[in-house]
Write a protein that holds these residues in place. Structure first.
Motif, short mmCIF file in Angstrom:
data_model
loop_
_atom_site.label_atom_id
_atom_site.label_comp_id
_atom_site.label_asym_id
_atom_site.label_seq_id
_atom_site.Cartn_x
_atom_site.Cartn_y
_atom_site.Cartn_z
N GLU A 179 0.73 -1.32 -0.11
CA GLU A 179 -0.36 -0.35 -0.12
C GLU A 179 1.18 1.49 -0.36
O GLU A 179 1.79 1.83 0.73
CB GLU A 179 -1.34 -0.03 0.80
CG GLU A 179 -1.81 -1.18 1.55
CD GLU A 179 -2.69 -0.98 2.31
OE1 GLU A 179 -2.84 -0.03 3.52
OE2 GLU A 179 -3.54 -1.60 2.56
N ARG A 181 3.89 7.73 -4.56
CA ARG A 181 2.22 7.42 -4.95
C ARG A 181 1.68 8.74 -5.79
O ARG A 181 1.26 8.11 -6.54
CB ARG A 181 1.52 7.65 -4.13
CG ARG A 181 0.13 7.52 -3.90
CD ARG A 181 -0.87 7.72 -2.23
NE ARG A 181 -2.41 7.37 -2.98
CZ ARG A 181 -3.06 7.15 -1.95
NH1 ARG A 181 -2.72 6.57 -0.62
NH2 ARG A 181 -4.86 6.81 -2.48
N ALA A 190 2.90 7.66 -9.38
CA ALA A 190 2.03 6.52 -9.70
C ALA A 190 1.11 6.88 -10.40
O ALA A 190 0.75 6.72 -11.56
CB ALA A 190 1.99 5.34 -8.60
N ASP A 191 -0.01 8.16 -9.60
CA ASP A 191 -1.03 8.38 -9.87
C ASP A 191 -0.35 9.47 -11.17
O ASP A 191 -1.67 9.45 -11.73
CB ASP A 191 -1.13 9.42 -8.99
CG ASP A 191 -1.98 9.49 -8.18
OD1 ASP A 191 -3.08 8.50 -8.23
OD2 ASP A 191 -2.26 9.44 -6.88
N CYS A 218 1.38 8.54 -13.73
CA CYS A 218 1.78 7.66 -14.79
C CYS A 218 1.32 7.01 -15.41
O CYS A 218 0.15 7.27 -15.68
CB CYS A 218 3.17 6.63 -13.54
SG CYS A 218 3.79 5.27 -15.24
N THR A 268 -1.53 -0.28 -15.68
CA THR A 268 -1.61 -0.57 -15.05
C THR A 268 -2.37 -2.16 -14.96
O THR A 268 -2.88 -1.83 -15.15
CB THR A 268 -2.32 0.57 -14.19
OG1 THR A 268 -3.92 1.22 -14.63
CG2 THR A 268 -1.55 1.60 -13.88
N ALA A 313 1.54 0.03 -10.79
CA ALA A 313 0.39 0.59 -9.94
C ALA A 313 -0.70 -0.17 -9.92
O ALA A 313 -1.34 -0.89 -10.99
CB ALA A 313 0.54 2.57 -10.14
N LYS A 333 -4.45 0.25 -9.26
CA LYS A 333 -5.64 1.61 -9.62
C LYS A 333 -7.78 0.53 -9.12
O LYS A 333 -7.09 -0.03 -9.54
CB LYS A 333 -5.72 2.06 -10.90
CG LYS A 333 -4.50 3.07 -10.57
CD LYS A 333 -4.45 3.69 -11.81
CE LYS A 333 -2.48 5.21 -11.63
NZ LYS A 333 -2.77 5.63 -12.80
N THR A 379 -8.18 5.82 -8.83
CA THR A 379 -7.33 5.79 -7.84
C THR A 379 -6.26 4.50 -7.53
O THR A 379 -6.41 3.74 -7.77
CB THR A 379 -7.56 5.89 -5.98
OG1 THR A 379 -9.13 6.51 -6.63
CG2 THR A 379 -7.13 6.63 -4.62
N VAL A 380 -5.16 5.46 -7.02
CA VAL A 380 -3.42 4.37 -6.75
C VAL A 380 -3.67 3.66 -5.69
O VAL A 380 -4.00 3.98 -4.24
CB VAL A 380 -2.34 4.89 -6.96
CG1 VAL A 380 -1.37 4.07 -6.16
CG2 VAL A 380 -1.77 5.40 -8.49
N VAL A 396 0.58 -0.37 -5.06
CA VAL A 396 2.24 -1.56 -6.15
C VAL A 396 2.83 -2.03 -5.80
O VAL A 396 2.17 -3.25 -4.45
CB VAL A 396 3.30 0.19 -5.96
CG1 VAL A 396 2.54 1.65 -6.40
CG2 VAL A 396 4.16 -0.12 -4.89
N VAL A 399 8.22 3.59 -5.55
CA VAL A 399 7.42 4.11 -6.75
C VAL A 399 8.79 5.26 -7.63
O VAL A 399 8.23 6.00 -6.92
CB VAL A 399 6.22 4.33 -6.99
CG1 VAL A 399 6.59 4.58 -8.68
CG2 VAL A 399 5.78 3.31 -7.18
#
Length: 370
Positions: free
Chosen positions: A280, A293, A296-297, A299, A303, A325, A327, A332-333, A336, A366
């Motif tokens: 998480e 995070r 990752a959002d 990126c 996913t 990631a 989602k 929403t992430v 990972v 990440v």
């Protein structure tokens, strides 16, 4: 929709069953009773099946799973305990009222098809409705709809011996569905089928469940089948439920060495999901930094969703140059999955799991370019 509850069920065969229940409640086991010629088939079984769930009871031959199933619809009377369904205590009903519940609320699908050879496919599918006293035109229409749901449209006028084993089992399933019962009890229903047909029937059941949302109790001795079908699984040994949980619970956290040995040959990559292996993202100490995070959002790389199987996640991980990631539907992430973590889970396939196994926490972040 109604939920099913087993409340401290016991089934003892032999002399002085009530006395045997007291001994079992005080800690005795099956072997302690055998000297008296008593067999404890089910010992203190408790669970709840929520509406729309597939609840799988699995165990080896003699574990008590089929006896447990037959107490759920009153075919066997419990020595102690209760079965609650649709707001009623089934164990307290009169024989007449219990038969009425079985004919309208609960249907059973057997292992050996149980088709009448002198009746057509359509007439076999309509048999449960005939028992209920439904007029012929209505019951044949409803049976035809059930056969179509089970992929047997066009076979209505055929005879059972003209059908393959898998098709005969579909007729048995259609017969159960035609009554529109709230609860389906399936006793080793696919065990007599060869592996390819069995897999096809599993697919059929899962597809039907997406549409019909029945409450199903499914008995099997096949762990892979249990893992594939069950929303929740009860593992039985010597009459007792030794673990109760999701497939992921049982694979990742076996309750004892018996369960651990049972699951050692399961293909974990076909059961575990991204949600089970992800780390998480969040504040320090949770495995992935806040900056990770945010990266990752932002990126644009591939996913996965939380329900993606590890087998499919591996393919994505091979294409992405950083942790994958995970989602939700809103983008929403949720977490990972670093490649090292995937390798760790796949590596676990090479050794027997133990009751001490549990998912690690992971420490990878990440990368900023993600």
């Amino acid at each position: 929709m109604s939920r099913l509850q087993a409340d401290h069920l016991y089934k003892v065969f032999g002399r002085r069953p009530d006395e045997s229940v007291r001994k079992l409640a005080d800690g005795a086991d099956r072997d302690d009773l055998r000297a008296d010629g008593t067999t404890a088939a089910v010992i203190d079984a408790s669970f709840i099946v929520e509406p729309g769930q597939i609840f799988v009871v699995m165990g080896l031959s003699g574990s008590g799973k089929s006896t447990l199933l037959r107490m759920l619809n009153g075919l066997l009377e419990p020595t102690a305990g209760r079965v609650l369904f649709d707001g009623k205590d089934l164990t307290a009903l009169s024989p007449r009222d219990l038969r009425a519940v079985r004919s309208t609320k609960i249907s059973m699908v057997f292992q050996h098809f149980a088709l009448f050879p002198h009746r057509s496919v359509l007439e076999n599918a309509a048999y449960g409705l005939e028992v209920q006293g439904v007029p012929r035109a209505e019951r044949l229409a409803r049976a035809g709809e059930a056969l179509e749901l089970c992929g047997l449209a066009g076979w209505e006028d055929s005879w059972p011996d003209e059908l393959s084993g898998g098709m005969q089992q579909r007729v048995g399933l259609a017969r159960a569905l035609a009554t529109d019962a709230d609860l389906l009890l399936m006793d080793e229903s696919f065990s007599a089928l060869d592996p390819l047909i069995r897999r096809d029937m599993q697919d059929q059941l899962l597809e039907l469940q997406k549409r019909l949302k029945k409450t199903i109790v499914f008995i099997t001795h096949d762990l892979n089948e249990a893992m594939r079908l069950g929303d929740r699984i009860a593992v039985m040994r010597d009459g007792r439920i030794v673990q109760l949980g999701t497939a992921e619970d049982i694979l990742i956290r076996p309750s004892n060495d018996y369960v651990a040995s049972f699951i050692q040959d399961v293909d974990r990559s076909r059961v575990l999901t991204a949600a089970a292996v992800m780390t998480e993202p969040g504040p320090a100490g949770t495995g992935v930094s806040g900056s990770g995070r945010a990266a990752a959002d932002a990126c644009g790389c591939e996913t996965v969703g939380p329900d993606t199987l590890v087998a499919d996640l591996c393919a994505v991980s091979a294409r992405v140059p950083h942790p994958v990631a995970v989602k939700d539907a809103d983008g929403t992430v949720l977490g990972v999955v670093p490649q090292s973590r995937l390798i760790g889970f796949i590596g676990d396939e090479q050794r027997p799991p133990t009751a001490c196994d549990a998912p690690g926490t992971g420490t990878e972040e990440v990368p900023a370019h993600a």
